[in-house]
Design a protein around this motif. Structure first.
Motif, PDB file in Angstrom:
ATOM      1  N   ALA A   1       0.829  -1.209   0.000  1.00 39.38           N
ATOM      2  CA  ALA A   1       0.000   0.000   0.000  1.00 39.38           C
ATOM      3  C   ALA A   1       0.863   1.259   0.000  1.00 39.38           C
ATOM      4  N   VAL A   2       1.906   1.274   0.825  1.00 36.65           N
ATOM      5  CA  VAL A   2       2.787   2.447   0.900  1.00 36.65           C
ATOM      6  C   VAL A   2       3.597   2.603  -0.390  1.00 36.65           C
ATOM      7  N   VAL A   3       4.147   1.488  -0.900  1.00 34.53           N
ATOM      8  CA  VAL A   3       4.939   1.542  -2.135  1.00 34.53           C
ATOM      9  C   VAL A   3       4.081   2.028  -3.301  1.00 34.53           C
ATOM     10  N   ALA A   4       2.832   1.592  -3.355  1.00 36.75           N
ATOM     11  CA  ALA A   4       1.930   2.020  -4.431  1.00 36.75           C
ATOM     12  C   ALA A   4       1.786   3.535  -4.464  1.00 36.75           C
ATOM     13  N   GLU A   5       1.733   4.148  -3.279  1.00 40.00           N
ATOM     14  CA  GLU A   5       1.621   5.603  -3.214  1.00 40.00           C
ATOM     15  C   GLU A   5       2.925   6.284  -3.631  1.00 40.00           C
ATOM     16  N   LEU A   6       4.056   5.708  -3.253  1.00 38.35           N
ATOM     17  CA  LEU A   6       5.349   6.325  -3.538  1.00 38.35           C
ATOM     18  C   LEU A   6       5.699   6.300  -5.029  1.00 38.35           C
ATOM     19  N   ILE A   7       5.294   5.237  -5.726  1.00 37.02           N
ATOM     20  CA  ILE A   7       5.671   5.108  -7.143  1.00 37.02           C
ATOM     21  C   ILE A   7       4.580   5.610  -8.084  1.00 37.02           C
ATOM     22  N   GLY A   8       3.494   6.127  -7.498  1.00 36.10           N
ATOM     23  CA  GLY A   8       2.326   6.500  -8.304  1.00 36.10           C
ATOM     24  C   GLY A   8       2.535   7.622  -9.301  1.00 36.10           C
ATOM     25  N   GLY A   9       3.633   8.389  -9.175  1.00 34.52           N
ATOM     26  CA  GLY A   9       3.850   9.517 -10.083  1.00 34.52           C
ATOM     27  C   GLY A   9       4.293   9.122 -11.479  1.00 34.52           C
ATOM     28  N   LYS A  10       4.714   7.870 -11.665  1.00 32.64           N
ATOM     29  CA  LYS A  10       5.170   7.419 -12.990  1.00 32.64           C
ATOM     30  C   LYS A  10       3.996   6.854 -13.774  1.00 32.64           C
ATOM     31  N   LEU A  11       3.828   7.315 -15.001  1.00 33.67           N
ATOM     32  CA  LEU A  11       2.757   6.828 -15.866  1.00 33.67           C
ATOM     33  C   LEU A  11       3.305   5.814 -16.854  1.00 33.67           C
TER      34      LEU A  11
END
Length: 219
Positions: A21-31
């Protein structure tokens, strides 16, 4: 703590749940682009969150998932607080291999995105728990696929639109049509993954049950 196999299972599942859950938020800026569709790479760890949510629901009940969801939401907020501090503190000029602009480009998130992510996570998790137990009370120990997949299908419909609505539509970064189309693309991807994960849910259920049954045999 760690006196029983059930406690060990809860700690392991909780660790997997929180990490993804935390990693998903951290890497979310890459499309990324899959065919004609564009979506956040942050969607990658969520299938594991779905899986662990269902397994925790199955073995530790509604209260277990709710408590873990609140803890995870607080940890996500804490992670972003640390990132904010890391962004504000300037890099050592001529020494740091990553300069301020590069670091901000990767980890810089607007407050709308942070707020939207946390709200979407909490709402979707609470809906997931409610739907899961709605089906389980009617099916008992049968039809694991129905409560596991059914809860994910419904909860992620809300998640897909809440995060986009708060993070991008409310601030005026996207129009309503884009909100709908982007939300549907993300939801379709999550729905497909949830269906594909059905065998993994049965496998996880079997392995945990087998592991816990060994403790009963030893007694």
């Amino acid at each position: 703590m760690f006196k029983t196999r059930k406690e060990i299972v809860f700690v392991v599942l909780s660790g997997i749940f929180i990490t993804n859950a935390v990693v998903a938020e951290l890497i979310g800026g890459k499309l990324i682009q899959i065919g004609p569709f564009v979506m956040s790479i942050g969607i990658l760890p969520w299938p594991i969150v779905f899986l662990t949510t269902d397994l925790i629901n199955e073995y530790f009940g509604e209260k277990g998932v709710k408590k873990l969801s609140f803890i995870t939401a607080c940890l996500i907020a804490y992670a972003f607080l640390l990132l904010f501090m890391a962004i504000v503190i300037p890099a050592a000029k001529g020494i740091s291999p990553v300069n301020n602009e590069q670091f901000h480009a990767v980890f810089g998130q607007s407050m709308w995105i942070i707020f939207g992510s946390i709200v979407a996570f909490m709402v979707s998790q609470l809906i997931d728990v409610w739907i899961f137990w709605f089906f389980k009370k009617r099916t008992g120990e049968k039809k694991i696929w129905l409560r596991a997949t059914g809860s994910t299908v419904i909860s992620q419909l809300f998640d897909s639109f809440i995060v986009l609505g708060i993070a991008f539509w409310l601030p005026g970064k996207i129009d309503f049509d884009t909100l709908i189309s982007s939300g549907l693309i993300g939801y379709t991807f999550k729905l497909s993954i949830a269906i594909l994960l059905t065998p993994a849910i049965y496998l996880g259920h079997h392995l945990i049950k087998k592991y816990l049954d060994k403790e009963k045999e030893e007694k």
